[in-house]
Design an enzyme around this catalytic site. Structure first.
Site, PDB file in Angstrom:
ATOM      1  N   ASN A  74      86.134  -3.626  17.764  1.00 23.63           N
ATOM      2  CA  ASN A  74      86.469  -3.097  19.090  1.00 23.63           C
ATOM      3  C   ASN A  74      85.186  -2.733  19.823  1.00 23.63           C
ATOM      4  O   ASN A  74      84.092  -2.855  19.277  1.00 23.63           O
ATOM      5  CB  ASN A  74      87.437  -1.912  18.985  1.00 23.63           C
ATOM      6  CG  ASN A  74      86.839  -0.765  18.206  1.00 23.63           C
ATOM      7  OD1 ASN A  74      85.871  -0.150  18.619  1.00 23.63           O
ATOM      8  ND2 ASN A  74      87.419  -0.490  17.030  1.00 23.63           N
ATOM      9  N   ASP A 115      93.510   0.091  13.398  1.00 24.34           N
ATOM     10  CA  ASP A 115      94.808   0.510  12.852  1.00 24.34           C
ATOM     11  C   ASP A 115      95.347  -0.545  11.885  1.00 24.34           C
ATOM     12  O   ASP A 115      96.214  -0.252  11.063  1.00 24.34           O
ATOM     13  CB  ASP A 115      95.812   0.725  13.983  1.00 24.34           C
ATOM     14  CG  ASP A 115      95.502   1.999  14.759  1.00 24.34           C
ATOM     15  OD1 ASP A 115      94.951   2.932  14.149  1.00 24.34           O
ATOM     16  OD2 ASP A 115      95.789   2.052  15.966  1.00 24.34           O
ATOM     17  N   LYS A 159      99.670  13.645  19.167  1.00 30.36           N
ATOM     18  CA  LYS A 159      98.711  13.353  18.078  1.00 30.36           C
ATOM     19  C   LYS A 159      98.138  14.641  17.505  1.00 30.36           C
ATOM     20  O   LYS A 159      97.952  14.774  16.295  1.00 30.36           O
ATOM     21  CB  LYS A 159      97.551  12.497  18.611  1.00 30.36           C
ATOM     22  CG  LYS A 159      97.893  11.022  18.655  1.00 30.36           C
ATOM     23  CD  LYS A 159      96.748  10.175  19.174  1.00 30.36           C
ATOM     24  CE  LYS A 159      97.298   8.816  19.593  1.00 30.36           C
ATOM     25  NZ  LYS A 159      96.349   7.998  20.309  1.00 30.36           N
ATOM     26  N   LYS A 214      98.854  15.301  13.593  1.00 30.04           N
ATOM     27  CA  LYS A 214      97.726  15.182  12.655  1.00 30.04           C
ATOM     28  C   LYS A 214      97.131  16.552  12.285  1.00 30.04           C
ATOM     29  O   LYS A 214      96.075  16.617  11.663  1.00 30.04           O
ATOM     30  CB  LYS A 214      96.663  14.241  13.239  1.00 30.04           C
ATOM     31  CG  LYS A 214      97.209  12.823  13.535  1.00 30.04           C
ATOM     32  CD  LYS A 214      96.123  11.801  13.804  1.00 30.04           C
ATOM     33  CE  LYS A 214      96.698  10.476  14.277  1.00 30.04           C
ATOM     34  NZ  LYS A 214      95.717   9.395  14.399  1.00 30.04           N
TER      35      LYS A 214
HETATM   36  N1  CTP Z   1      91.905   7.645  13.528  1.00 30.13           N
HETATM   37  C1  CTP Z   1      91.552   7.687  12.190  1.00 30.13           C
HETATM   38  N2  CTP Z   1      91.951   6.697  11.350  1.00 30.13           N
HETATM   39  C2  CTP Z   1      92.700   5.680  11.787  1.00 30.13           C
HETATM   40  C3  CTP Z   1      93.071   5.618  13.149  1.00 30.13           C
HETATM   41  C4  CTP Z   1      92.649   6.623  13.991  1.00 30.13           C
HETATM   42  O1  CTP Z   1      90.846   8.619  11.787  1.00 30.13           O
HETATM   43  N3  CTP Z   1      93.057   4.729  10.939  1.00 30.13           N
HETATM   44  C5  CTP Z   1      91.485   8.760  14.397  1.00 30.13           C
HETATM   45  C6  CTP Z   1      90.481   8.420  15.464  1.00 30.13           C
HETATM   46  O2  CTP Z   1      89.145   8.588  14.992  1.00 30.13           O
HETATM   47  C7  CTP Z   1      90.817   9.409  16.557  1.00 30.13           C
HETATM   48  C8  CTP Z   1      92.321   9.619  16.386  1.00 30.13           C
HETATM   49  O3  CTP Z   1      92.626   9.187  15.080  1.00 30.13           O
HETATM   50  O4  CTP Z   1      90.196  10.640  16.340  1.00 30.13           O
HETATM   51  C9  CTP Z   1      93.221   8.921  17.344  1.00 30.13           C
HETATM   52  O5  CTP Z   1      92.954   7.577  17.397  1.00 30.13           O
HETATM   53  P1  CTP Z   1      93.822   6.633  18.348  1.00 30.13           P
HETATM   54  O6  CTP Z   1      93.419   5.209  18.093  1.00 30.13           O
HETATM   55  O7  CTP Z   1      93.786   7.147  19.755  1.00 30.13           O
HETATM   56  O8  CTP Z   1      95.288   6.916  17.837  1.00 30.13           O
HETATM   57  P2  CTP Z   1      96.179   6.361  16.712  1.00 30.13           P
HETATM   58  O9  CTP Z   1      96.592   7.545  15.879  1.00 30.13           O
HETATM   59  O10 CTP Z   1      95.531   5.213  16.015  1.00 30.13           O
HETATM   60  O11 CTP Z   1      97.461   5.892  17.530  1.00 30.13           O
HETATM   61  P3  CTP Z   1      97.605   4.693  18.601  1.00 30.13           P
HETATM   62  O12 CTP Z   1      96.511   3.702  18.327  1.00 30.13           O
HETATM   63  O13 CTP Z   1      98.964   4.187  18.324  1.00 30.13           O
HETATM   64  O14 CTP Z   1      97.510   5.346  19.956  1.00 30.13           O
END
Ligand code: CTP
Length: 400
Positions: A206, A276, A335, A339
């Site tokens: 990304n 993800d 979130k 979390k």
């Molecule tokens: N994060 C993480 N580990 C993952 C995915 C996300 O630690 N596998 C953490 C990121 O570092 C950030 C937070 O979760 O602090 C939110 O990440 P974001 O991508 O916005 O959210 P997601 O929980 O992945 O949900 P979505 O992508 O569906 O919005």
């Protein structure tokens, strides 16, 4: 305050106020040494500055106390450098690393915190070149003490008047007060993207640059914290020796490093853009093009932030980021709760010049009590300061 302060005076009329600034620092217990440009001596005398600072004044590269490397010793000696007034000329030279006199040479040889208090006519201050130079310096970590609006020496009225010596003094004092705030604390930070390998030459990644997370790590270290930085692929360098950097590539590697680091940490800030999903199987050979569509099966990665939220003890603070494109506030709040975070930093992709790749950012901080702070568009170093100050208040709350 017991700091060693170098004050650099460049040639603007506001130089006449600097003897007062020298007095404020000396009165508060600081040691002060002054370096002047040739033009500054049209507005203030060497005798006044020498008398008030109780130290020789540095003005000439070749006659200072008989040593041609005096500027290096001055730069090594000082804990902070205050350039006041900072003229357009000195700002331009500093931004472009030009060293053609004692003041600019000393400034370039200095590698700790620099405060810049500009003073000039409004049109000069608004000049695109001056503004670009200031932005360059801010992104390098220089602290800008903004000029104020008022009557200017040229008779006009507008923005460009140097902040008063009392305000300059207070900003420097605030910096030193906060500089030891995290001594003895360990904070884990994740930054940058992750790369999920498809085959030996391709990956799913990304656009995260790592700039925001590394600015946070630098800010924490500047306040005395030991920082366990776990960084995905990023070209951004780290400078502070208090930062212990572990470079990783995949979400799984970041997960393993972060969960181990959190066990040794008082707090964690997870700013990384973690994938993800990851390919279920990695091809051992480069995938060849064939005359058909290619399907790659993806499986979910482990959520590092959610895992730390489950591991978290009542004494540990946990901060996450949320990158959203719509229903920003509600999604971020969900979130935060899901979390188990103390606060979340919301980035909206709708904000211009913010987030991935930019040197600037604009965020909303939402805490577990529902309090929110929305920042202006600022440098990532300034956003890092806001996030770290919020973390400090949460950590202090937990210690009560
Ligand atoms: N994060 C993480 N580990 C993952 C995915 C996300 O630690 N596998 C953490 C990121 O570092 C950030 C937070 O979760 O602090 C939110 O990440 P974001 O991508 O916005 O959210 P997601 O929980 O992945 O949900 P979505 O992508 O569906 O919005």
């Amino acid at each position: 305050m017991r700091a060693k302060i170098a004050i650099a005076i460049s040639g603007g009329i506001a130089a006449y106020k600097i003897p007062n600034l020298v007095r404020l620092f000396v009165k508060s217990g600081c040691e002060v040494k002054v370096v002047v440009s040739k033009n500054a001596l049209n507005f203030v005398t060497e005798t006044t500055l020498r008398t008030l600072s109780c130290n020789p004044v540095y003005s000439d590269m070749f006659s200072n106390n008989g040593s041609a490397t005096e500027h290096i010793s001055l730069a090594d000696w000082a804990d902070a450098f205050v350039v006041a007034p900072a003229t357009a000329d000195v700002i331009g030279k500093y931004a472009n690393a030009i060293a053609d006199d004692c003041l600019t040479t000393t400034l370039l040889a200095f590698d700790k915190t620099v405060f810049l208090a500009p003073a000039m006519n409004t049109k000069m201050y608004n000049n695109k070149g001056v503004q670009e130079n200031l932005q360059t310096l801010i992104h390098r970590g220089v602290k800008l003490i903004e000029p104020v609006s008022g009557e200017l020496a040229c008779g006009a009225s507008g923005n460009g008047r140097m902040a008063e010596p009392e305000q300059i003094f207070r900003e420097v004092e605030r910096h030193f007060e906060s500089s030891g705030l995290l001594c003895g604390k360990t904070v884990c930070v994740t930054a940058g993207p992750t790369y999920e390998q498809i085959d030996p030459v391709r990956f799913i990644g990304n656009n995260s640059s790592g700039k925001m997370g590394i600015a946070i790590a630098e800010n924490l270290a500047a306040k005395g914290a030991r920082v366990l930085l776990i960084c995905g692929p990023s070209n951004v360098k780290t400078n502070n020796p208090l930062i212990e950097r572990t470079d990783v590539s995949s979400a799984l590697q970041m997960y393993e490093a972060a969960t181990a680091a959190f066990e040794r940490s008082d707090a964690a800030i997870l700013s990384a853009a973690v994938a993800d999903y990851t390919p279920k199987n990695v091809f051992s050979q480069k995938v060849k093009k064939v005359d058909a569509a290619l399907t790659i099966e993806l499986v979910q990665t482990k959520d590092i932030l959610a895992t730390l939220g489950k591991m978290k003890s009542p004494k540990q603070a946990l901060v996450g980021f949320a990158l959203e494109t719509n229903n920003e506030f509600e999604n971020a709040k969900a979130k935060l709760e899901k979390k188990n975070l103390d606060f979340i930093v919301l980035n909206s992709l709708r904000d211009k010049n913010a987030c991935f790749g930019y040197d600037t950012n604009k965020v909303t901080i939402i805490d577990a009590k529902g309090q929110t702070i929305t920042t202006d568009l600022k440098s990532k170093a300034e956003i890092a300061e806001e996030i770290v100050l919020k973390l400090i208040s949460v950590m202090q709350e937990k210690e009560k």
